[in-house]
Design an enzyme around this catalytic site. Structure first.
Site, PDB file in Angstrom:
ATOM      1  N   LYS A 112       0.819  -1.224   0.000  1.00 31.85           N
ATOM      2  CA  LYS A 112       0.000   0.000   0.000  1.00 31.85           C
ATOM      3  C   LYS A 112       0.848   1.267   0.000  1.00 31.85           C
ATOM      4  O   LYS A 112       2.033   1.250   0.314  1.00 31.85           O
ATOM      5  CB  LYS A 112      -1.000  -0.054   1.151  1.00 31.85           C
ATOM      6  CG  LYS A 112      -2.082  -1.091   0.803  1.00 31.85           C
ATOM      7  CD  LYS A 112      -3.230  -1.143   1.722  1.00 31.85           C
ATOM      8  CE  LYS A 112      -4.227  -2.186   1.181  1.00 31.85           C
ATOM      9  NZ  LYS A 112      -5.156  -2.655   2.203  1.00 31.85           N
TER      10      LYS A 112
ATOM     11  N   ARG B 271      -2.841 -10.281   5.141  1.00 31.09           N
ATOM     12  CA  ARG B 271      -3.285 -10.475   3.749  1.00 31.09           C
ATOM     13  C   ARG B 271      -2.178  -9.927   2.847  1.00 31.09           C
ATOM     14  O   ARG B 271      -1.883  -8.737   2.894  1.00 31.09           O
ATOM     15  CB  ARG B 271      -4.601  -9.716   3.541  1.00 31.09           C
ATOM     16  CG  ARG B 271      -5.172  -9.785   2.139  1.00 31.09           C
ATOM     17  CD  ARG B 271      -6.407  -8.908   2.026  1.00 31.09           C
ATOM     18  NE  ARG B 271      -6.998  -8.940   0.707  1.00 31.09           N
ATOM     19  CZ  ARG B 271      -6.586  -8.202  -0.322  1.00 31.09           C
ATOM     20  NH1 ARG B 271      -5.558  -7.372  -0.169  1.00 31.09           N
ATOM     21  NH2 ARG B 271      -7.180  -8.292  -1.496  1.00 31.09           N
TER      22      ARG B 271
END
Ligand code: HH2
Length: 288
Positions: A226, A260
């Site tokens: 991210k 994840r």
């Protein structure tokens, strides 16, 4: 230690492998969906590879929720995800989740063999999704997200991000319980990168243990690739796996039950070390 009867085991960290069957996911879009539609064979092979590398659960998504993304029509999201889930459920022993905010997509995936619904909006986008998960006896991951992905990075405001995300996840848990999902089938996720700034993401990852104690539920985190990692390292999305492993390791040390990730093989090594250190700390506290 409190026992959590849960979809995520308490005695080890679960690695959730990401399988995005989208043309536009922020770091890996277009691998299996392009102008000619879905490359089912390649998607299934990639899912099998994730399991072979150490994923204990595979998360299949057919809609990008990156900042500024546009919603995908239900039929299209089902056409991308259902065949992949159907094929992987036959081929692999690991559980599959459907990464969706939509009740109809969740229902199709559960019929096709998925066992968990992973909703980054925590049931807020389409509340009917909660009843779908309840009826199917599925697991449910409730993520924290204010608003919609298209606009979530506009006007972000938190006074105390850990407390406020905790409050809002608590409300999502209540809605899921009211819809008939037992606590044992729930997990929560603070929504790293979903309507958060750099300092919010850092605070949530570093204080995942506080969230876990407060809610009494297992916590999944998804820092993988991210943009906050890019802000810290200068790396573009496709080159953020090492930074992702560092973030996952720290979150695990802080108490995360599951991570994840896109790079499962690398994460397996980071998880092994972080889990061992967490165990050593707990043993030290026990002896003190
Ligand atoms: N992040 C993404 C998607 N699903 N689910 C959970 N539970 N937690 C997360 O942090 C999370 C998630 C976004 O990442 P990705 O799937 O790689 O990208 P995109 O949304 O562009 O497909």
């Amino acid at each position: 230690m409190t026992q959590h009867p849960t979809i995520l085991p308490r005695d080890r960290v679960t690695i959730v492998g990401v399988l995005n069957v989208t043309p536009d996911s922020f770091s890996d879009g277009g691998r299996f969906v392009g102008d000619t539609g879905l490359d089912l064979e390649a998607a299934v092979a990639a899912g099998a590879a994730l399991a072979a590398e150490g994923a204990r659960w595979i998360d299949v998504g057919g809609e990008s929720t990156r900042p500024g993304s546009r919603a995908v029509p239900v039929e299209e999201e089902i056409a991308r995800t259902r065949p992949v889930i159907e094929a992987l459920a036959k081929e692999l022993p690991v559980p599959l989740s459907i990464d969706t905010r939509k009740a109809e997509v969740a229902e199709a995936a559960l019929e096709a063999g998925a066992r968990v619904v992973n909703d980054v909006s925590g049931g807020a986008h389409d509340p009917a999704l909660l009843a779908v998960a309840a009826r199917a006896g599925a697991g449910l991951v409730l993520g924290h997200l204010r608003g919609e992905p298209a606009t979530m990075q506009d006007g972000i405001a938190f006074d105390d991000v850990v407390a406020e995300v905790g409050d809002e996840l608590e409300a999502a848990v209540s809605r899921a319980r009211d819809a008939g999902v037992p606590r044992a089938r729930l997990a929560v996720d603070p929504g790293i990168g979903f309507g958060k700034q750099l300092d919010h993401n850092l605070a949530l990852l570093a204080n995942v243990g506080a969230l876990r104690r407060r809610l009494g539920l297992p916590v999944l985190v998804g820092p993988s690739r991210k943009s906050f990692l890019g802000a810290l390292t200068g790396d573009p999305a496709a080159e953020r796996d090492l930074a992702s492993h560092a973030a996952c390791a720290v979150a695990i040390f802080a108490g995360a039950d599951a991570v994840r990730v896109h790079d499962v093989a690398g994460a397996r090594r980071a998880v092994a070390v972080a889990e061992a250190l967490r165990g050593a700390r707990a043993a030290g506290e026990g002896a003190a």
